[in-house]
Scaffold this motif. Structure first.
Motif, PDB file in Angstrom:
ATOM      1  N   GLN A 696       0.620  36.169   2.237  1.00  0.00           N
ATOM      2  CA  GLN A 696       1.860  36.433   3.472  1.00  0.00           C
ATOM      3  C   GLN A 696       3.046  37.021   2.810  1.00  0.00           C
ATOM      4  O   GLN A 696       3.469  36.786   1.993  1.00  0.00           O
ATOM      5  N   PRO A 697       3.540  38.023   3.395  1.00  0.00           N
ATOM      6  CA  PRO A 697       4.960  38.922   3.032  1.00  0.00           C
ATOM      7  C   PRO A 697       5.986  37.651   3.358  1.00  0.00           C
ATOM      8  O   PRO A 697       5.929  37.055   4.103  1.00  0.00           O
ATOM      9  N   PRO A 698       6.866  38.100   2.672  1.00  0.00           N
ATOM     10  CA  PRO A 698       8.258  37.161   2.770  1.00  0.00           C
ATOM     11  C   PRO A 698       8.873  37.317   3.932  1.00  0.00           C
ATOM     12  O   PRO A 698       9.623  36.303   4.347  1.00  0.00           O
ATOM     13  N   ASP A 699       8.711  38.311   4.695  1.00  0.00           N
ATOM     14  CA  ASP A 699       9.366  38.699   5.932  1.00  0.00           C
ATOM     15  C   ASP A 699       8.513  38.137   7.207  1.00  0.00           C
ATOM     16  O   ASP A 699       8.689  38.461   8.244  1.00  0.00           O
ATOM     17  N   ALA A 700       7.353  37.536   6.899  1.00  0.00           N
ATOM     18  CA  ALA A 700       6.358  37.195   7.934  1.00  0.00           C
ATOM     19  C   ALA A 700       7.166  36.159   8.930  1.00  0.00           C
ATOM     20  O   ALA A 700       7.713  35.181   8.412  1.00  0.00           O
ATOM     21  N   ASP A 701       7.143  36.341  10.369  1.00  0.00           N
ATOM     22  CA  ASP A 701       7.434  35.343  11.207  1.00  0.00           C
ATOM     23  C   ASP A 701       6.398  34.380  11.563  1.00  0.00           C
ATOM     24  O   ASP A 701       5.360  34.769  12.046  1.00  0.00           O
ATOM     25  N   LEU A 702       6.198  33.114  10.805  1.00  0.00           N
ATOM     26  CA  LEU A 702       4.980  32.546  11.022  1.00  0.00           C
ATOM     27  C   LEU A 702       4.843  31.742  12.472  1.00  0.00           C
ATOM     28  O   LEU A 702       3.849  31.255  12.804  1.00  0.00           O
ATOM     29  N   THR A 703       5.756  32.063  13.149  1.00  0.00           N
ATOM     30  CA  THR A 703       5.850  31.535  14.595  1.00  0.00           C
ATOM     31  C   THR A 703       5.180  32.640  15.539  1.00  0.00           C
ATOM     32  O   THR A 703       4.912  32.297  16.848  1.00  0.00           O
ATOM     33  N   ARG A 704       5.236  34.168  15.223  1.00  0.00           N
ATOM     34  CA  ARG A 704       4.828  34.853  16.181  1.00  0.00           C
ATOM     35  C   ARG A 704       4.244  36.191  15.190  1.00  0.00           C
ATOM     36  O   ARG A 704       5.082  36.909  14.792  1.00  0.00           O
ATOM     37  N   TRP A 705       2.960  36.037  14.678  1.00  0.00           N
ATOM     38  CA  TRP A 705       2.294  37.031  13.658  1.00  0.00           C
ATOM     39  C   TRP A 705       2.029  38.535  14.684  1.00  0.00           C
ATOM     40  O   TRP A 705       1.855  38.433  15.745  1.00  0.00           O
ATOM     41  N   ASP A 706       2.358  39.546  13.494  1.00  0.00           N
ATOM     42  CA  ASP A 706       2.114  40.650  14.047  1.00  0.00           C
ATOM     43  C   ASP A 706       1.151  41.244  13.067  1.00  0.00           C
ATOM     44  O   ASP A 706       0.667  40.623  11.906  1.00  0.00           O
ATOM     45  N   VAL A 707       0.769  42.605  13.171  1.00  0.00           N
ATOM     46  CA  VAL A 707      -0.233  43.301  12.201  1.00  0.00           C
ATOM     47  C   VAL A 707       0.120  43.614  10.965  1.00  0.00           C
ATOM     48  O   VAL A 707      -0.542  43.684  10.062  1.00  0.00           O
ATOM     49  N   SER A 708       1.582  43.560  10.672  1.00  0.00           N
ATOM     50  CA  SER A 708       2.108  43.828   9.298  1.00  0.00           C
ATOM     51  C   SER A 708       1.798  42.845   8.392  1.00  0.00           C
ATOM     52  O   SER A 708       1.264  43.052   7.239  1.00  0.00           O
ATOM     53  N   THR A 709       1.445  41.385   9.101  1.00  0.00           N
ATOM     54  CA  THR A 709       0.937  40.367   7.954  1.00  0.00           C
ATOM     55  C   THR A 709      -0.440  40.751   7.507  1.00  0.00           C
ATOM     56  O   THR A 709      -0.516  40.529   6.210  1.00  0.00           O
ATOM     57  N   ASP A 710      -1.393  41.123   8.303  1.00  0.00           N
ATOM     58  CA  ASP A 710      -2.687  41.419   7.946  1.00  0.00           C
ATOM     59  C   ASP A 710      -2.655  42.559   6.901  1.00  0.00           C
ATOM     60  O   ASP A 710      -3.351  42.629   5.912  1.00  0.00           O
ATOM     61  N   LEU A 711      -2.028  43.679   7.241  1.00  0.00           N
ATOM     62  CA  LEU A 711      -1.871  44.802   6.094  1.00  0.00           C
ATOM     63  C   LEU A 711      -1.452  44.492   4.787  1.00  0.00           C
ATOM     64  O   LEU A 711      -2.014  44.770   3.789  1.00  0.00           O
ATOM     65  N   PHE A 712      -0.231  43.577   4.807  1.00  0.00           N
ATOM     66  CA  PHE A 712       0.323  43.088   3.611  1.00  0.00           C
ATOM     67  C   PHE A 712      -0.915  42.299   2.817  1.00  0.00           C
ATOM     68  O   PHE A 712      -1.211  42.598   1.689  1.00  0.00           O
ATOM     69  N   ALA A 713      -1.715  41.515   3.397  1.00  0.00           N
ATOM     70  CA  ALA A 713      -2.701  40.905   2.918  1.00  0.00           C
ATOM     71  C   ALA A 713      -3.710  41.614   2.355  1.00  0.00           C
ATOM     72  O   ALA A 713      -4.424  41.292   1.048  1.00  0.00           O
ATOM     73  N   VAL A 714      -4.058  42.497   2.807  1.00  0.00           N
ATOM     74  CA  VAL A 714      -4.839  43.841   2.458  1.00  0.00           C
ATOM     75  C   VAL A 714      -4.676  44.330   0.983  1.00  0.00           C
ATOM     76  O   VAL A 714      -5.357  44.656   0.156  1.00  0.00           O
ATOM     77  N   GLY A 715      -3.138  44.728   1.089  1.00  0.00           N
ATOM     78  CA  GLY A 715      -2.558  45.223  -0.142  1.00  0.00           C
ATOM     79  C   GLY A 715      -2.780  44.368  -1.212  1.00  0.00           C
ATOM     80  O   GLY A 715      -3.029  44.851  -2.403  1.00  0.00           O
ATOM     81  N   VAL A 716      -2.418  43.058  -1.190  1.00  0.00           N
ATOM     82  CA  VAL A 716      -2.317  42.026  -2.149  1.00  0.00           C
ATOM     83  C   VAL A 716      -3.796  41.908  -2.733  1.00  0.00           C
ATOM     84  O   VAL A 716      -4.110  41.964  -3.928  1.00  0.00           O
ATOM     85  N   THR A 717      -4.804  41.963  -1.837  1.00  0.00           N
ATOM     86  CA  THR A 717      -6.136  41.809  -2.161  1.00  0.00           C
ATOM     87  C   THR A 717      -6.631  43.020  -3.214  1.00  0.00           C
ATOM     88  O   THR A 717      -7.312  42.563  -4.127  1.00  0.00           O
ATOM     89  N   LEU A 718      -6.237  44.072  -2.600  1.00  0.00           N
ATOM     90  CA  LEU A 718      -6.739  45.246  -3.550  1.00  0.00           C
ATOM     91  C   LEU A 718      -5.866  45.157  -4.832  1.00  0.00           C
ATOM     92  O   LEU A 718      -6.530  45.661  -5.907  1.00  0.00           O
TER      93      LEU A 718
END
Length: 787
Positions: A696-718
């Motif tokens: 999860q990115p440090p700027d994630a709004d965990l009460t209202r998720w958007d696509v940026s969170t998924d993209l960050f996770a793909v980057g970390v996984t790679l």
């Protein structure tokens, strides 16, 4: 003219049981009405009478205002079409209600020719005012004493007849709704909404029956008129009346944007501030309006607050201040057969009793006997208590009168239903904190009872039955809603049982292997005995677990992409256990390679990321178009076609919320994205704590998720795949004040283009990261070519 005006005259001249005296009194009333009420076209006749006789008495709505130019008060009599009538400051101060909408009165109107010459042509002056309103102090005592001589059913009938309805023409349910309309008159600061078809008498009670109620017709409402006039210090409608009702609420708006916020604050606390002073008032707020379609269509379209003004329509914080949402659709369209010719209370007597009842409470009878369920919030309890208090005061006004357990249960059930209807609409709007909340109560030592709104139960059952019919006709269509569990099954939370190899689930699926389990569900490899195919069957721990993700999984069924696991259908066993049928994916979880113990070649790792980004392209929305349509919606500029487009995009646009190596399967045909258990719609509020912190990115709004969170996770996984399990942040904790680590400090041979891609994908600031899956995929394809 309101009912209470005519009844005021009848009460004065016909208060007898002697037929001859009644006849004489009726003649006087008829003469008074003829001589003192102005019909259309008679305006000049009454003005002439005033001139010839020096004065004239009329019955009319009397209003007043302060004329700043002359520093004097001016009165208005609408039936005479006079707006600048002279009136003394003393009369205005004695009856200041004329400054906030006015009231009906017997007005003695003088004609003074000399005054007209001095004041530029206005010779009329209000000499005296007699409000048409009861002022008997012992009205409530009489009311309470009389109640003891009635049975409960007879008393209910009497109240309904007193406001004009014949009880025998209404079902018990319809009578309950009509009684609930009376609650704002007996409970201070009570907030209610009633929306429904036209012609059901929603505004009748607030316009005809009580001089303590004020009806605000469609149009602008000013802060000065509603709350306080800063220039004069005079209190507004909420301080002058027991109930302020907004009629045709869809057309109501405030003169400034601040108006709705002041109203919201007042509905919460009964206070409002203008300048330095904080002012208390106890006027309730009621909003009534019409549906253009029936309630079932309104639920299919969206939610039952749809007809509200745009400033209030989707404001769940505003809705939370509403104590009761009355189902106006349960009241039939009225014709003369619904009106009574039986005895009832004189309206101004009843209104006076109601007003005096606001100063007492009957909640004492609920102490130790009525217990609210644990899931009610503070506002839920306040709303339910206010409604119960009102119903008890209406039907058992005597503090000494016993209230049976059955009656207390009736009041509690109706109160929770009216409150739950508010909560259900909040959940439909997308506020997850209001979803899956059971409102319940217990009376004495009886079993706890959960309360539902029947229209929602019917709506869910209809969805389920329509889906079942289509399944009988063949393979379910992608657009078909997944079946919904019965609300009672959801609330019961009965756990699913454990199945072993060889057991059959749902009479069709034979268990061959347990693939995995968690707190949310178990996943089995099963053999479909009907189609002879291997499937993955996800068995939810209870109906509530399935219901929580039904909408998201339903949207996923419409996605056809080789890198997204295919969802086939959902159903339940005869025991009420809910399960989901998916394609069975054979392969190896990517988690085996994320810790560096097993390795993929760089191109293979990048191909996995490209596959996942392809999957995200399929489930993510067109963010720019979604933002454009959402802005148009806020500005109330959406066309019908655009509204439909927005609804489709909002319904089908998902965020996975938990992308990580454990949810990616490597197969012969590429990587597949799994486990959409906690997926949510883009922009929807999210209540549950979910996801996996290292991804999860440090700027994630965990009460209202958007696509940026998924993209960050793909980057970390790679990054982990390419850097032998190393995380871009120390201790695998993404931090806003630390930049992601250059991958070349772990692997010198990482090409510059690929390193730059990873640094951008894993940056702590979303403004720096990639904004869409398509953008990120294109950049990664360029980096792959450089290998």
């Amino acid at each position: 003219m309101p009912t209470y005006v005519g009844e005021f005259l009848l009460g004065r001249y016909c208060a007898t049981t002697d037929p001859e005296e009644i006849a004489e009194g009726l003649a006087v009333v008829e003469r008074s009405m003829k001589e003192r009420t102005v019909r259309a076209g008679e305006e000049e006749l009454f003005k002439s009478r005033a001139r010839e006789k020096g004065r004239v008495k009329i019955i009319d709505l009397l209003r007043a205002r302060l004329d700043a130019k002359s520093d004097a008060y001016k009165a208005e009599l609408p039936s005479l079409q006079l707006t600048d009538i002279h009136i003394s400051e003393k009369l205005v101060n004695e009856h200041d209600r004329m400054l906030t909408g006015g009231f009906y009165a017997e007005v003695t109107l003088e004609y003074i020719a000399a005054l007209g010459k001095e004041s530029g042509g206005q010779p009329f002056r209000v000499e005296s005012v007699r409000p048409i309103q009861m002022s008997t102090r012992d009205a409530l005592d009489t009311f309470i004493a009389g109640r003891a001589r009635f049975t409960l059913d007879d008393w209910r009938d009497l109240l309904l007849r007193s406001v004009g309805f014949e009880p025998s023409r209404f079902s018990r349910r319809q009578q309950d709704v009509l009684l609930a309309r009376m609650v704002p008159f007996v409970v201070p600061n009570y907030n209610a909404v009633e929306l429904g078809p036209r012609g059901t008498g929603k505004s009748h009670l607030f316009q005809q029956i009580s001089p303590y109620a004020h009806l605000v017709s469609g149009g602008k409402a000013t802060i000065a008129n509603m709350f306080v006039n800063n220039a004069t210090g005079r209190r507004g409608l909420v301080a002058q009346y027991d109930v302020v009702c907004f009629d045709e609420v869809s057309g109501v708006s405030f003169d400034t944007k601040e108006g709705v916020n002041i109203l919201k604050g007042y509905m919460e606390s009964g206070e409002f501030s203008r300048g330095k002073e904080s002012i208390r008032a106890d006027g309730g707020i009621v909003m009534v309006g019409n549906f253009d379609v029936d309630v079932d269509d309104e639920l299919r379209r969206g939610h039952l607050f749809g007809p509200m003004p745009k400033e209030m329509r989707n404001d769940t914080a505003f809705h939370d201040r509403i104590h009761a949402y009355l189902p106006g659709w349960d009241v039939p369209k009225l014709d003369p057969s619904y009106f009574t010719d039986h005895f009832g209370f004189v309206s101004d007597f009843l209104a006076e009793c109601w007003s005096q009842l606001r100063r007492v409470s009957r909640l004492d009878v609920a102490q130790g006997r009525l217990e609210w369920g644990s899931q009610l919030s503070g506002r839920d309890r306040k709303a339910a208590n206010n409604t119960v208090n009102g119903l008890l005061k209406l039907l058992w006004p005597n503090p000494e009168m016993d209230v049976p357990d059955d009656a207390l249960g009736w009041a509690a059930e109706l109160a929770l239903e009216l409150r739950r209807r508010v909560k259900e609409q909040q959940a439909s709007i997308g506020a997850a904190e209001f979803a899956n909340v059971d409102l319940s109560f217990r009376v004495a030592d009886r079993a706890e009872q959960i309360v539902y709104c029947q229209e929602l139960v019917r709506h869910r059952l209809r969805e389920g039955s329509e889906g079942a019919q289509e399944r009988r006709n063949g393979v379910p269509a992608d657009g078909e809603a997944l079946p919904a569990p019965d609300p009672k099954d959801v609330s019961s939370r009965v756990p699913a049982r454990d199945y072993g190899v060889g057991d059959t689930i749902g009479g069709r699926f034979r268990v061959e292997e347990l693939l995995g389990s968690g707190g949310f569900s178990k996943v089995y490899r099963v053999l479909d005995a009907v189609e002879g195919e291997q499937r993955a069957l996800k068995l939810f721990e209870n109906a509530a677990g399935y219901d929580a993700v039904r909408r998201e999984i339903g949207a996923l069924r419409k996605v056809h992409h080789p890198n997204v696991v295919k969802v086939i259908w959902a159903d339940s066993t005869d025991e009420g256990e809910w399960y989901l049928i998916m394609e069975y994916v054979e392969g190896e979880l990517l988690a085996a390679y994320a810790d560096g113990k097993k390795k993929l070649r760089d191109r293979e790792a990048i191909d996995v990321a490209l596959d996942v980004l392809g999957a995200l392209e399929a489930i993510h929305p067109d963010s720019e178009r979604l933002a454009e349509l959402d802005q148009k919606k806020q500005d109330d500029q959406l066309t019908t076609d655009e509204y439909g487009e927005l609804m489709r995009m909002s319904e089908n646009a998902l965020v996975h919320r938990d992308i990580k190596p454990q949810n990616i399967m490597l197969t012969r045909n590429g990587a597949k994205l799994l486990d959409f258990n906690i997926a949510s719609r883009v922009g929807d509020p999210v209540r549950t704590v979910s996801g996996t912190p290292p991804y999860q990115p440090p700027d994630a709004d965990l009460t209202r998720w958007d696509v940026s969170t998924d993209l960050f996770a793909v980057g970390v996984t790679l990054y982990e795949l390419l850097c032998d399990g190393e995380h871009p942040y120390p201790a695998a904790r993404p931090m806003a004040d630390e930049g992601s680590r250059d991958p070349r400090q772990f692997r010198n041979e990482v090409p510059a283009e690929l390193a730059e891609f990873l640094l951008k994908a894993c940056d702590a600031d979303r403004a720096t990261r990639f904004h869409t899956a398509a953008e990120m995929k294109a950049a990664l394809e360029v980096a792959r070519v450089a290998l």
